[in-house]
Design a protein around this motif. Sequence first.
Motif, short mmCIF file in Angstrom:
data_model
loop_
_atom_site.label_atom_id
_atom_site.label_comp_id
_atom_site.label_asym_id
_atom_site.label_seq_id
_atom_site.Cartn_x
_atom_site.Cartn_y
_atom_site.Cartn_z
N GLY A 530 27.45 16.27 -10.25
CA GLY A 530 28.06 15.07 -10.80
C GLY A 530 29.49 15.24 -11.24
N GLN A 531 29.77 16.33 -11.99
CA GLN A 531 31.12 16.54 -12.50
C GLN A 531 32.11 16.82 -11.37
OE1 GLN A 531 32.47 16.38 -15.52
NE2 GLN A 531 30.59 15.69 -16.50
N MET A 532 31.67 17.62 -10.37
CA MET A 532 32.56 17.95 -9.25
C MET A 532 32.89 16.69 -8.44
SD MET A 532 31.93 20.88 -6.42
CE MET A 532 33.25 21.42 -5.34
N LEU A 533 31.88 15.87 -8.22
CA LEU A 533 32.09 14.61 -7.50
C LEU A 533 33.05 13.72 -8.28
CD1 LEU A 533 31.10 13.03 -4.99
CD2 LEU A 533 29.33 12.06 -6.45
N TYR A 534 32.87 13.72 -9.60
CA TYR A 534 33.73 12.89 -10.46
C TYR A 534 35.19 13.34 -10.36
CZ TYR A 534 35.95 11.62 -14.89
OH TYR A 534 36.82 11.19 -15.84
N ASN A 539 40.77 12.74 -8.26
CA ASN A 539 41.98 13.26 -7.59
C ASN A 539 42.36 12.41 -6.38
OD1 ASN A 539 42.40 15.38 -9.39
ND2 ASN A 539 40.96 16.71 -8.31
N PHE A 540 41.32 11.99 -5.62
CA PHE A 540 41.61 11.14 -4.46
C PHE A 540 42.22 9.81 -4.90
CE2 PHE A 540 38.03 13.38 -2.02
CZ PHE A 540 38.93 14.30 -1.50
#
Length: 572
Positions: A530-534, A539-540
């Motif tokens: 979840g955190q990495m996806l967030y 950033n995108f």
Amino acid sequence: MCYVSFICLISLSLNLFLIGINFLMMDYVLFIEWDIISLNSVSVVMTFLFDWMSLIFMSFVLLISSLVIFYSTEYMEEDININRFILLVLMFVLSMMLLIISPNLISILLGWDGLGLVSYCLVIYFQNVKSYNAGMLTALSNRIGDVALLLSIAWMLNYGSWNYVFYLDMMYNSFEMMLIGVLVGLAGMTKSAQIPFSSWLPAAMAAPTPVSALVHSSTLVTAGVYLLIRFNLLLMDNWYSGVLLLLSGLTMFMAGLGANFEYDLKKIIALSTLSQLGLMMSILSMGFFKLAFFHLLTHALFKALLFMCAGSIIHNMNNSQDIRLMGGLSYHMPLTSSCLNVANLALCGMPFLAGFYSKDMILEAVSLSYINSFSFFLFFFSTGLTVCYSFRLVYYTMTGELNCSSLHMLSDEGWIMLKGMLGLLFMSIVGGSMLNWLIFPIPLIICLPYYLKLLTLFVCFLGGMLGYLISDVSLYFFNKSLTLYFFSFFFGSMWFMPHISTYGIINYFLWLGYSANKSFDHGWSEYMGGQMLYYSLMNFSKVNQLIQNNNLKIYLLTFVLWLIILVSFIFI
């Protein structure tokens, strides 16, 4: 509603008792099959078994429940939900009736689960945290027995029917029937609160006192003993009877010891119930099922009376249950005190009261039987402990001066409660001899040596003297000595069983859940999931925002890049 229920139940009780005596004299058994529904080749059949045992037990259950409902009209008169309370009690009694007359494991499970569910509703009746915790402990402890019964139903599929009465005589040596016997024994141990399932029984004292009088005398806790009486052939001459004898003997010893360190009036009586249940289970495991049933009936009479007297005292003491705050009640509440003393003496086995006939015969049968010395010690020492805590209770409640506030309203003016108690008082005096003459019409001659014959009497006298003498000095010594305090805490907490049954079981799973939550949800899976996806999406979106904020420059730059790429492709 209360009076209608009382009249219906007591008239039905008298009729069933007379029919039961007739069945006993005629040695008559009535087996009824009711075809509820028949569809193609499948038929759903309800079976009922009426013999002297089921009829007399039903009459006693109905007698006690009718007097308890009558008693509740005054005890619970300020409760706005009294009709709901009476309906719950009637559902409780109906579940017990279904269990008593069922020769079929399916209908037994219906009555068994009915008892478990309604007992949960009654234990949480006062709707506070203590009641909820006690109700959950009661329900979950009994679920173990329910699962064991379900497994025994599955194993009964090896035979042609769930009517166990057809197979007990012929199949009791087979592996399947032995396994069914072990599972039914486990179910009986949970419902009758034998070690290691004992912790729920004192916790169930959170229920209203009339419910305690009903539960601890003839309904919930005796269901396990009654079921094992029905399955008594499976307990003969196998390893399980030895295990049951040891566990029930330890239960009897543990409860008797714990009651001598307890100061809560209702918990003392609850532990005495546990002790008597251990006595019934142990004599049953030795093969004397008629003696176990006899003590089951006599115990129901004086134990219901004990709880009703305790309820009257608690009611008058402004809902205080601590026996250290009582004292001198024989001056202020003479009639209630007389009932309490008669019930206490019947519990101790005072000659010619109800408890004497069953307890004395049980101890003499033990003395005559082939039994090891440890079990023999447990039987007689537990009997001494019973007299010890009974006389300790008398010392704290009846003698001396009143220890509560000087402004009190102690009186015997609750005539409805007193009438309910006096009905059971009469039965506690004459019930034992009456049942003895009915169940054992030919006198059992038990020939014992002189000193062994007098051992029961000696143990009772010694226990009574110790209970009365040590009550005055026990508190002083246990406060002064740390070792004695630890022992009193150990014995008074039922050998730490309530802690083991609650914190001891749930702590490991809570720690496991915490570790899993910390490692997975808040650990690497959170970082990689979840955190990495967030962070990636964030950033995108920043890049996208940068493009949109500088659209002309980016457009010209991309046009130049496009031209460079095009030119490079042409020249290549």
